[in-house]
Design an enzyme around this catalytic site. Structure first.
Site, PDB file in Angstrom:
ATOM      1  N   HIS A 372       0.788  -1.228   0.000  1.00 49.53           N
ATOM      2  CA  HIS A 372       0.000   0.000   0.000  1.00 49.53           C
ATOM      3  C   HIS A 372       0.817   1.273   0.000  1.00 49.53           C
ATOM      4  O   HIS A 372       0.251   2.367   0.000  1.00 49.53           O
ATOM      5  CB  HIS A 372      -0.932   0.043   1.214  1.00 49.53           C
ATOM      6  CG  HIS A 372      -2.167  -0.792   1.060  1.00 49.53           C
ATOM      7  ND1 HIS A 372      -3.320  -0.299   0.501  1.00 49.53           N
ATOM      8  CD2 HIS A 372      -2.417  -2.076   1.367  1.00 49.53           C
ATOM      9  CE1 HIS A 372      -4.242  -1.254   0.495  1.00 49.53           C
ATOM     10  NE2 HIS A 372      -3.707  -2.341   1.010  1.00 49.53           N
ATOM     11  N   LYS A 563      -9.645  13.856   3.460  1.00 58.39           N
ATOM     12  CA  LYS A 563      -8.746  12.707   3.541  1.00 58.39           C
ATOM     13  C   LYS A 563      -7.865  12.931   4.749  1.00 58.39           C
ATOM     14  O   LYS A 563      -7.907  14.016   5.342  1.00 58.39           O
ATOM     15  CB  LYS A 563      -7.889  12.595   2.276  1.00 58.39           C
ATOM     16  CG  LYS A 563      -7.238  13.936   1.849  1.00 58.39           C
ATOM     17  CD  LYS A 563      -6.435  13.826   0.567  1.00 58.39           C
ATOM     18  CE  LYS A 563      -7.251  13.762  -0.683  1.00 58.39           C
ATOM     19  NZ  LYS A 563      -7.177  12.467  -1.343  1.00 58.39           N
ATOM     20  N   ARG A 564      -7.084  11.940   5.165  1.00 57.93           N
ATOM     21  CA  ARG A 564      -6.167  12.176   6.271  1.00 57.93           C
ATOM     22  C   ARG A 564      -5.299  13.398   5.969  1.00 57.93           C
ATOM     23  O   ARG A 564      -4.976  13.674   4.817  1.00 57.93           O
ATOM     24  CB  ARG A 564      -5.276  10.939   6.500  1.00 57.93           C
ATOM     25  CG  ARG A 564      -6.008   9.794   7.163  1.00 57.93           C
ATOM     26  CD  ARG A 564      -6.545  10.163   8.530  1.00 57.93           C
ATOM     27  NE  ARG A 564      -5.469  10.264   9.491  1.00 57.93           N
ATOM     28  CZ  ARG A 564      -5.236   9.403  10.481  1.00 57.93           C
ATOM     29  NH1 ARG A 564      -6.036   8.371  10.652  1.00 57.93           N
ATOM     30  NH2 ARG A 564      -4.229   9.567  11.302  1.00 57.93           N
ATOM     31  N   LYS A 569      -0.123  14.603   1.009  1.00 58.62           N
ATOM     32  CA  LYS A 569      -1.416  14.873   0.377  1.00 58.62           C
ATOM     33  C   LYS A 569      -1.598  16.369   0.081  1.00 58.62           C
ATOM     34  O   LYS A 569      -2.502  16.770  -0.638  1.00 58.62           O
ATOM     35  CB  LYS A 569      -2.554  14.364   1.263  1.00 58.62           C
ATOM     36  CG  LYS A 569      -2.601  12.830   1.361  1.00 58.62           C
ATOM     37  CD  LYS A 569      -3.705  12.372   2.285  1.00 58.62           C
ATOM     38  CE  LYS A 569      -3.797  10.867   2.484  1.00 58.62           C
ATOM     39  NZ  LYS A 569      -4.537  10.156   1.417  1.00 58.62           N
ATOM     40  N   THR A 671      -8.737   6.373  -2.839  1.00 60.59           N
ATOM     41  CA  THR A 671     -10.059   5.847  -3.145  1.00 60.59           C
ATOM     42  C   THR A 671     -11.093   6.970  -3.034  1.00 60.59           C
ATOM     43  O   THR A 671     -12.149   6.894  -3.664  1.00 60.59           O
ATOM     44  CB  THR A 671     -10.458   4.706  -2.183  1.00 60.59           C
ATOM     45  OG1 THR A 671     -10.210   5.137  -0.835  1.00 60.59           O
ATOM     46  CG2 THR A 671      -9.687   3.448  -2.478  1.00 60.59           C
ATOM     47  N   LYS A 675     -14.662   7.985  -5.220  1.00 64.71           N
ATOM     48  CA  LYS A 675     -15.994   8.311  -4.685  1.00 64.71           C
ATOM     49  C   LYS A 675     -16.476   9.647  -5.239  1.00 64.71           C
ATOM     50  O   LYS A 675     -17.644   9.802  -5.593  1.00 64.71           O
ATOM     51  CB  LYS A 675     -15.942   8.371  -3.152  1.00 64.71           C
ATOM     52  CG  LYS A 675     -15.480   7.074  -2.490  1.00 64.71           C
ATOM     53  CD  LYS A 675     -15.235   7.291  -0.994  1.00 64.71           C
ATOM     54  CE  LYS A 675     -14.309   6.236  -0.418  1.00 64.71           C
ATOM     55  NZ  LYS A 675     -13.772   6.613   0.910  1.00 64.71           N
TER      56      LYS A 675
HETATM   57  C1  LIG Z   1     -12.490   7.022   1.218  1.00 65.99           C
HETATM   58  C2  LIG Z   1     -12.095   7.425   2.571  1.00 65.99           C
HETATM   59  C3  LIG Z   1     -10.750   7.698   2.863  1.00 65.99           C
HETATM   60  C4  LIG Z   1      -9.655   7.646   1.828  1.00 65.99           C
HETATM   61  O1  LIG Z   1      -9.559   8.884   1.180  1.00 65.99           O
HETATM   62  P1  LIG Z   1      -8.335   9.249   0.218  1.00 65.99           P
HETATM   63  O2  LIG Z   1      -8.770  10.526  -0.400  1.00 65.99           O
HETATM   64  O3  LIG Z   1      -8.218   8.149  -0.777  1.00 65.99           O
HETATM   65  O4  LIG Z   1      -7.132   9.384   1.079  1.00 65.99           O
HETATM   66  C5  LIG Z   1     -10.438   8.066   4.150  1.00 65.99           C
HETATM   67  N1  LIG Z   1     -11.381   8.158   5.105  1.00 65.99           N
HETATM   68  C6  LIG Z   1     -12.681   7.922   4.850  1.00 65.99           C
HETATM   69  C7  LIG Z   1     -13.678   8.074   5.949  1.00 65.99           C
HETATM   70  C8  LIG Z   1     -13.084   7.538   3.583  1.00 65.99           C
HETATM   71  O5  LIG Z   1     -14.382   7.283   3.347  1.00 65.99           O
END
Ligand SMILES: *Cc1c(COP(=O)(O)O)cnc(C)c1O
Length: 832
Positions: A372, A563-564, A569, A671, A675
């Site tokens: 990952h 995101k985190r 990022k 991910t 979404k």
């Molecule tokens: C999808 C998701 C992530 C991952 O987000 P990235 O933009 O890919 O880092 C993190 N936390 C939650 C709650 C998510 O639904």
């Protein structure tokens, strides 16, 4: 209770336990309220009603669960086991209603009982058993596995305290303990009789047994008991209901008793406390490795319980352990479960007396590994003293695996000692360490990255030597997300428009969304599309007002980065742009006819000072911008606290623009980007992770691309990156940095953001300043596109239309076919 007829309601013949009509559901809720929640309707709280409803929905899942378990137990089939230290499954009630297809009936049944479904849904505490993307991926995969009717089990840890709740006080993140179990968890079924013992510490003794065979005995100094806690994972409109089996640690009674009898009551209690600490808390770091002893203990604990559980199932079926790899295929979600390589060997060799070579063959055929991350600081290693102290026997096994592995390497690469040292399972360059990624790779038949670019870089960088040795072992499986949760459940208005336009089949075959392309320029359809987005933005605006008191305009461009919080990022790159835009607007250098609302969300690891400072910068900018009357109707900045799956439900559907701006080569896949795309957001992004494939699918003209490529990032670094040069040659960037450094966003205190600004000017490890100018220029293209709503809507429709590849159904299909060699099994309800 249930027999009291409600006036005006027709009584059905369906069972209160399994019936799906309105009356059966109504009776079920009443029964469970009284018989399980033990509350009469008159004094029940809304939480009691939530529990009663959850039990009622669970009742409808149990027959399917039982049928699924019976089918798997009876037949000669292969089960996919997904081992993951994290499962971020999100709220369960809504998802189960959607999968059962009973939302409308439940809503009606509740109305008859004077309850509101939405109010009950909002009460659910989410199990925060993950940090972010990696844990959420595991949850999406369980959803697809069940929906695709694949025999499978998710194995992990039942943390008592999951990821902390985030509060923002004075602009700073404050961590609050997650109390998800405080009010009870109706989805979990604890199985005290499914339990295993796991040893720690102590020493090993070797010798020959009665048959003259060499045998090693591990005498641990401490035993912990793992108890299975099961959560049903129902597929979408199928009978398959798989299991998420999480292990909770308990003290071993007999050990307590020994001490107790010896009179040392406090020692006995102490042992119990230590044992129960094991599954107490999720480590909140998303990426960098902490190297904590308790964390290694957690990993070994859940891996050992899971493998013992598989062995027991094999025994129950009457299969010999030599058939282990035929009956189970086991995916390691990152290196967190990589100790499985040594533990499966230990169980086979030490406990089942299987000869080493045969055991090794079984192990490699069983296991496969998903990498990952390429970030060197995130690659897991464990110092030898810590490892030996905690897991002496598994360490011996790792030594033996390594000895044999290095022997074959010496034959393949005679004299190439540098290569052999690089590939060894033990890093001997400094303080000796076990390299968990190497252990996983050597002990697996397949290794995969999580996006095309990531898999390529994996082969070229951290796994290069291994990819040269075993090219056929390396694969790519691009991540995916479930359209059930992230479209159907969280964006019902879009789902309904899609149903009417392309037919309902898109939910389980997301490539059918391609049919939308035909409507991309249809004015009437465009209007409907915009209405859906506008409605989702109103819902988010209402949530924002509720939790932050900030009023945002649903007609503004919703520009979202959730995101985190992490330097790679680059939320700070986004922040630099906001400041730049703010300066332009103040000077009327920007026409300002694209009102923007910047929305951030995400947690920072509690020990990650720079990430916490990034949150402070965003909230500091928000304070200044939102209080400047000149910005009314032009610019708003929001930090939405406590980003989690529940909040994600109404954030992704409301986005116009998705920020995917990591430094090229650093985000393995992402991910969140998928979404957003499914929900019709356009992406502004770098050529990183799955962004590359998102752009490929959407078409270059429907994606806002900026930034250095991985190759360019490498050469900038090779040539000696001097970030200050970018500030020297760009007046707007200089001014932006000066404002931050001067305390403009910290109430005049120049100290607050010093470390952040200095880091950017002096080191800038993630090339924020190098990408700044191109990012700003790209944002100008975004604004220009927004001014043409017909064009923007067309791009939005085409993004959704072309998002089919990013369904987790596609990803799981690839795992099944290429890595697990496993096929669906239909579950019927006639057997119970
Ligand atoms: C999808 C998701 C992530 C991952 O987000 P990235 O933009 O890919 O880092 C993190 N936390 C939650 C709650 C998510 O639904």
């Amino acid at each position: 209770m249930a027999s009291i007829p409600t006036p005006g309601v027709t009584r059905s013949d369906e069972s209160a336990r399994s019936g799906l009509d309105v009356d059966a559901l109504r009776r079920g809720v009443l029964d469970n309220l009284v018989c399980l929640q033990a509350r009469p309707p008159g004094i029940a709280t809304t939480h009691d009603w939530y529990m009663a409803l959850a039990y009622t929905v669970r009742d409808r899942m149990l027959a399917r669960w039982a049928a699924t378990i019976l089918t798997y137990a009876a037949s000669e089939l292969r089960v996919a086991c997904y081992l993951s230290a994290e499962f971020l499954i999100g709220p369960q009630l809504g998802n189960n209603l959607v999968n059962l297809g009973i939302e409308a009936n439940v809503r009606a049944a509740l109305r008859e009982l004077g309850q509101d479904l939405d109010e009950l849904l909002a009460l659910e505490e989410e199990p925060g058993l993950g940090n972010g993307g990696l844990g959420r991926l595991a949850a999406c995969y369980l959803d697809s596995l069940a929906t695709l009717e694949i025999p499978s089990v998710g194995y992990g840890i039942r943390y008592e305290f999951g990821i902390f709740d985030q509060e923002i006080r004075d602009g700073c993140q404050v961590e609050v303990t997650d109390k998800w179990l405080q009010q009870g968890n109706p989805w979990e079924i604890v199985r005290p009789n499914v339990n295993y013992y796991v040893g720690f510490g102590g020493h090993t003794e070797s010798g020959n047994d009665a048959q003259g065979r060499y045998k090693v005995r591990w005498i641990p100094s401490r035993m912990v008991k793992g108890v299975a806690c099961d959560t049903p994972m129902l597929g979408f409109r199928v009978n398959t209901c798989n299991t998420l089996r999480l292990w909770k640690s308990e003290a071993v009674e007999s050990f307590d008793l020994q001490d107790f009898n010896a009179g040392d009551y406090y020692q006995a209690v102490q042992e119990k406390v230590i044992s129960e600490t094991l599954s107490k808390v999720l480590y909140p770091n998303d990426e960098p490795e902490a190297g904590k002893r308790l964390r290694l203990a957690q990993q070994y604990f859940f891996v050992s319980c899971s493998l013992q559980d598989m062995m027991r199932l094999l025994d129950l079926k009457g299969e010999p352990v030599t058939r282990f790899a035929d009956m189970f295929t086991t995916q390691l979600n990152d290196t967190h479960p990589s100790i499985a390589v040594a533990e499966l060997m230990r169980l086979l060799v030490d406990e089942r007396m299987i000869p080493w070579d045969e055991a090794w063959d079984i192990t490699c055929r069983t296991l496969s590994y998903t990498n990952h991350t390429l970030l060197p600081e995130a690659l897991e290693t464990w110092g030898l003293p810590l490892f030996r102290g905690l897991l002496p026997r598994p360490l011996e096994i790792i030594y033996e695996i390594n000895r044999r592995f290095l022997d074959t390497l010496r034959q393949t690469y005679p004299g190439d000692e540098a290569r052999i040292a690089r590939m060894s399972l033990i890093d001997e360059s400094g303080e000796k360490k076990v390299r968990m990624a190497h252990l996983s790779t050597v002990g697996s038949h397949a290794v995969n990255g999580v996006a095309a670019l990531h898999s390529t870089l994996l082969r070229q960088t951290v796994m290069r030597d291994f990819a040269e040795l075993w090219p056929e072992r390396f694969h790519n499986v691009t991540n995916g997300v479930t359209p059930r949760r992230f479209m159907l459940l969280s964006n019902p208005e879009l789902a309904s428009l899609l149903d009417r336009t392309v037919g309902e089949g898109w939910v389980t075959d997301l490539t059918r969304l391609r049919k939308l392309e035909a409507y991309a320029d249809d004015a009437a359809f465009q209007a409907q599309w915009r209405n859906v987005k506008r409605s989702n933005k109103k819902i988010l605006a209402e949530r924002i007002r509720h939790v932050t008191d900030i009023v945002v305009n649903p007609d503004a461009l919703f520009d979202i980065q959730v995101k985190r919080i992490h330097e790679y990022k680059r939320q700070h790159l986004n922040a630099l742009y906001i400041i730049t835009l703010y300066q332009r607007l103040r000077r009327n250098l920007d026409p300002g006819n694209v009102p923007r609302c910047f929305i951030f969300g995400g947690k920072a690891a509690p020990g990650y000072a720079m990430a916490k400072l990034m949150i402070r910068l965003i909230t500091g900018i928000a304070e200044v911008v939102n209080n400047d009357p000149a910005m009314d109707g032009k610019l708003k900045v929001v930090f939405y606290p406590d980003f989690n799956v529940k909040n994600a439900h109404f954030i992704y559907p409301a986005a116009d623009l998705s920020e995917q701006i990591s430094t090229a080569g650093k985000e393995a896949s992402g991910t969140g980007n998928m979404k957003f795309m499914m929900n019709g957001a356009l992406t502004i992004g770098t050529l990183d992770g799955a962004n590359v494939e998102i752009r490929e699918e959407a078409g270059d003209e429907n994606f806002f691309l900026f930034g250095l490529t991985t190759g360019q990032v490498d050469s900038v670094k090779r040539e000696g990156y001097r970030p200050a040069r970018h500030a020297e040659s760009n007046a707007e960037l200089r001014e932006t940095l000066d404002l931050i450094a001067g305390g403009y966003f910290s109430r005049g205190d120049p100290q607050v953001f010093r470390p952040l600004v200095n880091n950017l000017l002096q080191v800038d490890p993630f090339l924020v300043l190098a990408d700044y100018a191109d990012y700003v220029a790209c944002q100008e293209r975004v604004s220009a596109a927004w001014l043409d709503p017909v064009r923007w809507t067309r791009m939005s429709i085409l993004n959704t239309a072309r998002s089919g590849k990013f369904s987790s159904d596609r990803a799981i299909g690839e795992y099944c076919e290429r890595i697990w060699k496993i096929s669906p099994v239909r579950i019927t309800l006639d057997q119970i």
